[in-house]
Design a protein around this motif. Structure first.
Motif, mmCIF file in Angstrom:
data_model
loop_
_atom_site.group_PDB
_atom_site.id
_atom_site.type_symbol
_atom_site.label_atom_id
_atom_site.label_comp_id
_atom_site.label_asym_id
_atom_site.label_seq_id
_atom_site.Cartn_x
_atom_site.Cartn_y
_atom_site.Cartn_z
ATOM 1 N N LEU A 255 0.763 -1.255 0.159
ATOM 2 C CA LEU A 255 0.088 0.223 -0.018
ATOM 3 C C LEU A 255 0.801 1.075 0.208
ATOM 4 O O LEU A 255 1.837 1.192 0.794
ATOM 5 C CB LEU A 255 -0.886 0.173 1.334
ATOM 6 C CG LEU A 255 -2.029 -0.878 1.277
ATOM 7 C CD1 LEU A 255 -2.671 -0.948 2.595
ATOM 8 C CD2 LEU A 255 -3.079 -0.644 0.386
ATOM 9 N N SER A 256 0.699 2.280 -0.912
ATOM 10 C CA SER A 256 1.298 3.633 -0.611
ATOM 11 C C SER A 256 0.228 4.247 0.133
ATOM 12 O O SER A 256 -0.747 4.066 0.741
ATOM 13 C CB SER A 256 1.070 4.133 -2.169
ATOM 14 O OG SER A 256 -0.262 4.270 -2.633
ATOM 15 N N GLU A 257 1.041 5.718 0.509
ATOM 16 C CA GLU A 257 0.109 6.210 1.395
ATOM 17 C C GLU A 257 -1.146 6.783 1.016
ATOM 18 O O GLU A 257 -2.081 6.874 1.676
ATOM 19 C CB GLU A 257 1.153 7.648 1.666
ATOM 20 C CG GLU A 257 2.340 7.370 2.810
ATOM 21 C CD GLU A 257 1.735 6.753 4.106
ATOM 22 O OE1 GLU A 257 0.825 7.168 4.837
ATOM 23 O OE2 GLU A 257 2.350 5.938 4.567
ATOM 24 N N GLU A 258 -1.357 7.110 -0.285
ATOM 25 C CA GLU A 258 -2.576 7.415 -0.908
ATOM 26 C C GLU A 258 -3.505 6.135 -0.786
ATOM 27 O O GLU A 258 -4.839 6.333 -0.506
ATOM 28 C CB GLU A 258 -2.412 8.006 -2.261
ATOM 29 C CG GLU A 258 -3.786 8.467 -2.825
ATOM 30 C CD GLU A 258 -3.484 8.512 -4.444
ATOM 31 O OE1 GLU A 258 -4.275 7.871 -5.410
ATOM 32 O OE2 GLU A 258 -2.766 9.706 -4.807
ATOM 33 N N GLU A 259 -3.014 5.016 -1.011
ATOM 34 C CA GLU A 259 -3.804 3.723 -1.000
ATOM 35 C C GLU A 259 -4.241 3.356 0.334
ATOM 36 O O GLU A 259 -5.360 2.951 0.594
ATOM 37 C CB GLU A 259 -3.125 2.542 -1.511
ATOM 38 C CG GLU A 259 -3.009 2.667 -3.255
ATOM 39 C CD GLU A 259 -2.038 1.763 -3.682
ATOM 40 O OE1 GLU A 259 -2.054 1.678 -5.083
ATOM 41 O OE2 GLU A 259 -1.140 0.992 -2.903
ATOM 42 N N LYS A 260 -3.302 4.016 1.329
ATOM 43 C CA LYS A 260 -3.863 3.667 2.557
ATOM 44 C C LYS A 260 -4.962 4.669 3.131
ATOM 45 O O LYS A 260 -5.884 4.184 3.647
ATOM 46 C CB LYS A 260 -2.693 3.928 3.639
ATOM 47 C CG LYS A 260 -1.667 2.958 3.822
ATOM 48 C CD LYS A 260 -0.682 3.373 4.863
ATOM 49 C CE LYS A 260 0.480 2.378 5.001
ATOM 50 N NZ LYS A 260 1.594 2.847 6.176
ATOM 51 N N GLU A 261 -4.769 5.780 2.572
ATOM 52 C CA GLU A 261 -5.876 6.830 2.815
ATOM 53 C C GLU A 261 -7.229 6.419 2.206
ATOM 54 O O GLU A 261 -8.255 6.371 2.727
ATOM 55 C CB GLU A 261 -5.418 8.298 2.097
ATOM 56 C CG GLU A 261 -6.445 9.177 2.435
ATOM 57 C CD GLU A 261 -6.298 10.412 1.723
ATOM 58 O OE1 GLU A 261 -6.968 11.378 1.555
ATOM 59 O OE2 GLU A 261 -4.960 10.491 1.233
ATOM 60 N N ARG A 262 -7.035 5.682 0.956
ATOM 61 C CA ARG A 262 -8.357 5.332 0.142
ATOM 62 C C ARG A 262 -8.923 4.217 1.039
ATOM 63 O O ARG A 262 -10.244 3.958 1.290
ATOM 64 C CB ARG A 262 -8.098 4.973 -1.030
ATOM 65 C CG ARG A 262 -9.152 4.433 -1.954
ATOM 66 C CD ARG A 262 -8.861 3.856 -3.437
ATOM 67 N NE ARG A 262 -8.194 4.964 -4.348
ATOM 68 C CZ ARG A 262 -8.935 5.586 -5.263
ATOM 69 N NH1 ARG A 262 -10.398 5.312 -4.965
ATOM 70 N NH2 ARG A 262 -8.574 6.401 -5.941
ATOM 71 N N LEU A 263 -8.269 3.246 1.704
ATOM 72 C CA LEU A 263 -8.636 2.270 2.242
ATOM 73 C C LEU A 263 -9.378 2.544 3.785
ATOM 74 O O LEU A 263 -10.422 2.010 4.020
ATOM 75 C CB LEU A 263 -7.445 1.172 2.685
ATOM 76 C CG LEU A 263 -7.895 -0.183 3.044
ATOM 77 C CD1 LEU A 263 -8.385 -0.679 1.514
ATOM 78 C CD2 LEU A 263 -6.556 -0.945 3.200
ATOM 79 N N ALA A 264 -8.790 3.713 4.230
ATOM 80 C CA ALA A 264 -9.383 4.082 5.488
ATOM 81 C C ALA A 264 -10.620 4.808 5.191
ATOM 82 O O ALA A 264 -11.362 4.802 6.016
ATOM 83 C CB ALA A 264 -8.254 5.028 6.301
ATOM 84 N N LYS A 265 -10.516 5.652 4.139
ATOM 85 C CA LYS A 265 -11.616 6.395 3.901
ATOM 86 C C LYS A 265 -12.947 5.589 3.605
ATOM 87 O O LYS A 265 -14.214 5.690 3.755
ATOM 88 C CB LYS A 265 -11.586 7.279 2.571
ATOM 89 C CG LYS A 265 -10.554 8.417 2.923
ATOM 90 C CD LYS A 265 -11.438 9.839 3.181
ATOM 91 C CE LYS A 265 -10.570 10.938 3.170
ATOM 92 N NZ LYS A 265 -11.263 12.121 3.768
#
Length: 551
Positions: free
Chosen positions: A182-192
Motif C-alpha cells: 500500500l502506498s500512502e494514498e492507497e492507505k488513505e483510500r482504504l481508511a476512507k
C-alpha cells in the motif's frame, strides 16, 4: 462531522457546567467509555477529576477495577446509590432506555419520577456528579426531555480508523505472514472506505482483507465495501447495488465520462488540500434507454465507492410522520458510510406531484427535507439522479447548488452507436460455435450503426439478443442477416415516442449540458428533427438538445 477533539471538548464543558443528565446514542460502548474516562481523569479539561462508575442491569454498579458496589441491579436501588454517593463521580447507566418506554413498551413511571426528584440534589451536590446514559437507541420520555442533554457521539473519524489500520499493518508486517502493498494514498483510500463502520467493524474488515489472500493492497477496498453492505441491508430503505460494470461498459457519452473521470479521488484529503470541495452530484435526463442507469452503476466501480439506491416509493409510508423519519434515516445512513454514491432512479416519479396536496403535505415536506440536505450537506455523498420526464420536476431541484451539473442524454449518434454495438457484440459473441464464419469487423459494425439510426442503447442491446435467438432456434452460427432482420422487426422509441423526445429536447436545449461531445454531434442525421436550412438551402440543420460544452 464532529471530530474526536470537538466531542471531547464538548463533553468536558458539559461536565464542568454540571449538566446533570447526558445521553450518548451509540453502539460503541467501549469507545464511549474510553472517551468519558479520558475526560474524567484530565484535570486540565474539567478541573475536578471524577470517578467513573458503570451500571448494567446484569451487574449493578462497578468501579473502574470491576469491583461490585452493593446490590444495585434494580434501577431504583441504582438511583438511590447515586443520591447517597458523596465523591466527585460520573455514573454511566448502560441501556437504561429500557425504563424510558418506546418500541411499544410503557415507561417505568417510578424510575422517571425518581430521576426528576434527583435533579436538584445532583445540581447542588458539593462534589460534582453527572449521569450519562448510553444506548444504541435514542428513547426519551416526554417528562425528561427538558432535563436530558443529547451528546452527538459520531462514528470513528478518519484519523481513528487510519490509526487502527496503521497499527494492524505494523503488527502484521513484522510478523512476515501478511504482505503489505500500500502506498500512502492507497492507505488513505482504504481508511476512507471504512468510514461509517465502528472501530470494531473496521478492524474486522481489515483483518478479513488480510486473511483472504494473505496480503493487504488497494484491491481490498472491495472487502470494506462488502462490510458496509451489511449496514445498508439492515436499514430496509436503501439498497446496496453491487456492480462490476466499468466505464468502458458504457458506449458513447464521452462528455459525461470525462466530467466524472476528472472528479475521481475528489473526496480524498489531497483534493481538499488543493482547495477542492467534494462534488455534490449530477442530474442526468434524456431519452429512455440511452444509458442513464448504466452510467450511474459504472461510477461505483470507477470511483470504488459504495452505490446506494434510494427508492422514493419506500420512503412514503402510511403512518403519520414515518415518511419524514424514513428520509432522515436514509440520509443519515448514506452519510454514515460516506464517501458514497446515492442513486435516485426516475426521481420525477417521487417528486412530480408535490404541489397537488393529495397527501396532506407529506410529499412537500420530504421534498423540502431533501432539498435542504442537498444544499447544505458537507459529507462526501455524491448524488446521481436520473429522470426521463424532466419537465415534471419542481424547478427548485434544478437550481444551482443542488447539483453540480445537469446532463442531457439524447439518442446515440452514429459514433456512439458503433461503441454500443462493440460493447454488446464483444460481450455476447465470444463462443467460436456462435461466431462460425461470421466476421466481426469494422465494416459490419459500420453497416449496423447506419441501420440502427434512431435506436436507443437498450434497443441496440436487444437486437443483438434477438439475432442470437434467431440463430439459436435454428441451431446454427450467427449471420449478418440475423441482425438485419432484428433491426427491421424493431420499431424504435424515436418513432413511437417522437413527441415526448421532442419535448425533452426542447427543455434540455437551453437548460442542460449534452452528454455527447461536440465533435460527435455532426453524426446526427435523420434521427433529429430538421429546424431549418442553411443560407444556400442545401444543408439541413438539426436541433441538438443540450449546450455543447466540452470537459
Amino acid at each position: 462531522m464532529r471530530t474526536k477533539n470537538n466531542t471531547t471538548k464538548l463533553l468536558a464543558n458539559l461536565l464542568k457546567a454540571r449538566f446533570p443528565y447526558l445521553y450518548f446514542q451509540t453502539w460503541e460502548e467501549d469507545r464511549a467509555l474510553s472517551v468519558i474516562r479520558s475526560v474524567a481523569s484530565n484535570a486540565e479539561l474539567i478541573k475536578t477529576t471524577r470517578n467513573v462508575i458503570t451500571w448494567r442491569v446484569t451487574t449493578g454498579f462497578q468501579d473502574q477495577s470491576g469491583q461490585k458496589l452493593g446490590e444495585t441491579k434494580a434501577p431504583l436501588k441504582a438511583l438511590e446509590f447515586i443520591e447517597q454517593y458523596d465523591e466527585p463521580a460520573i455514573f454511566i447507566l448502560q441501556d437504561f432506555h429500557i425504563y424510558f418506554g418506546g418500541q411499544g413498551k410503557l415507561p417505568d413511571y417510578q424510575v422517571i419520577r425518581k430521576l426528576r426528584d434527583m435533579l436538584s440534589n445532583i445540581k447542588r451536590s458539593p462534589n460534582p456528579k453527572n449521569i450519562i446514559f448510553t444506548s444504541p437507541y435514542l428513547i426519551l420520555p416526554d417528562d425528561l426531555q427538558k432535563d436530558i442533554t443529547i451528546v452527538d457521539f459520531d462514528l470513528p473519524t478518519f484519523e481513528e480508523i487510519k490509526n487502527i489500520l496503521d497499527e494492524m499493518i505494523s503488527v502484521n508486517k513484522h510478523s512476515g505472514r501478511i504482505v503489505i502493498d500500500l502506498s500512502e494514498e492507497e492507505k488513505e483510500r482504504l481508511a476512507k472506505a471504512a468510514l461509517g463502520l465502528t472501530l470494531s467493524e473496521a478492524e474486522n474488515a481489515f483483518a478479513r482483507a488480510m486473511v483472504e489472500d494473505g496480503r493487504l493492497d488497494k484491491n481490498d477496498v472491495e472487502v470494506i465495501l462488502e462490510e458496509k453492505e451489511q449496514i445498508i441491508k439492515k436499514t430496509g430503505i436503501l439498497e446496496f447495488i453491487s456492480s462490476d460494470l466499468d466505464i468502458n461498459s458504457v458506449g458513447g457519452l464521452e462528455n459525461l465520462k470525462r466530467w466524472l473521470l476528472k472528479r475521481n479521488k475528489s473526496w480524498l484529503d489531497s483534493a481538499a488540500k488543493f482547495g477542492l470541495p467534494a462534488p455534490k452530484g449530477v442530474l442526468i435526463t434524456g431519452v429512455p434507454g440511452c444509458g442513464k442507469s448504466l452510467i450511474s452503476k459504472s461510477i461505483s466501480s470507477m470511483w470504488q465507492l459504495p452505490l446506494l439506491r434510494l427508492d422514493l416509493g419506500s420512503i412514503f409510508s402510511g403512518i403519520v410522520g414515518s415518511s419524514e423519519e424514513n428520509m432522515r434515516k436514509a440520509i443519515k445512513t448514506a452519510e454514515a458510510i460516506a464517501p458514497s454514491i446515492l442513486w435516485i432512479d426516475e426521481i420525477e416519479k417521487g417528486f412530480s406531484g408535490i404541489n397537488n396536496g393529495g397527501d396532506s403535505g407529506t410529499s412537500s415536506r420530504i421534498f423540502g427535507q431533501f432539498l435542504t440536505w442537498m444544499q447544505e450537506k458537507t459529507s462526501p455523498v455524491f448524488v446521481i439522479a436520473t429522470a426521463n420526464n424532466i419537465s415534471s420536476l419542481p424547478p427548485e431541484l434544478m437550481r444551482k447548488g443542488r447539483f453540480d451539473e445537469i446532463f442531457f442524454v439524447d439518442l446515440p449518434t452514429k459514433r456512439e452507436r458503433r461503441e454500443i454495438l462493440k460493447v454488446h457484440l464483444k460481450k455476447r459473441l465470444r463462443n467460436e460455435n456462435v461466431l462460425g464464419n461470421f466476421e466481426l469487423n469494422e465494416e459490419v459494425i459500420d453497416l449496423l450503426a447506419d441501420e440502427t439510426e434512431g435506436f436507443v442503447g437498450a434497443e441496440i442491446e436487444q437486437l443483438v439478443i434477438d439475432a442470437l435467438f434467431e440463430a439459436f432456434a435454428e441451431d446454427r452460427s450467427i449471420r449478418l442477416d440475423d441482425f438485419l432482420k432484428a433491426i427491421n422487426n424493431t420499431v424504435p422509441l424515436s418513432i413511437t415516442q417522437s413527441e415526448q423526445i421532442r419535448s425533452i429536447r426542447d427543455w434540455a436545449n437551453v437548460r442542460a449540458v449534452t452528454a455527447t461531445p461536440k465533435e460527435d454531434i455532426k453524426d446526427y442525421t435523420k434521427s433529429l428533427s430538421p429546424v431549418g436550412t442553411s443560407s444556400d438551402g442545401d444543408d439541413i440543420k438539426f436541433n441538438r438538445g443540450g449546450r455543447t460544452i466540452d470537459f
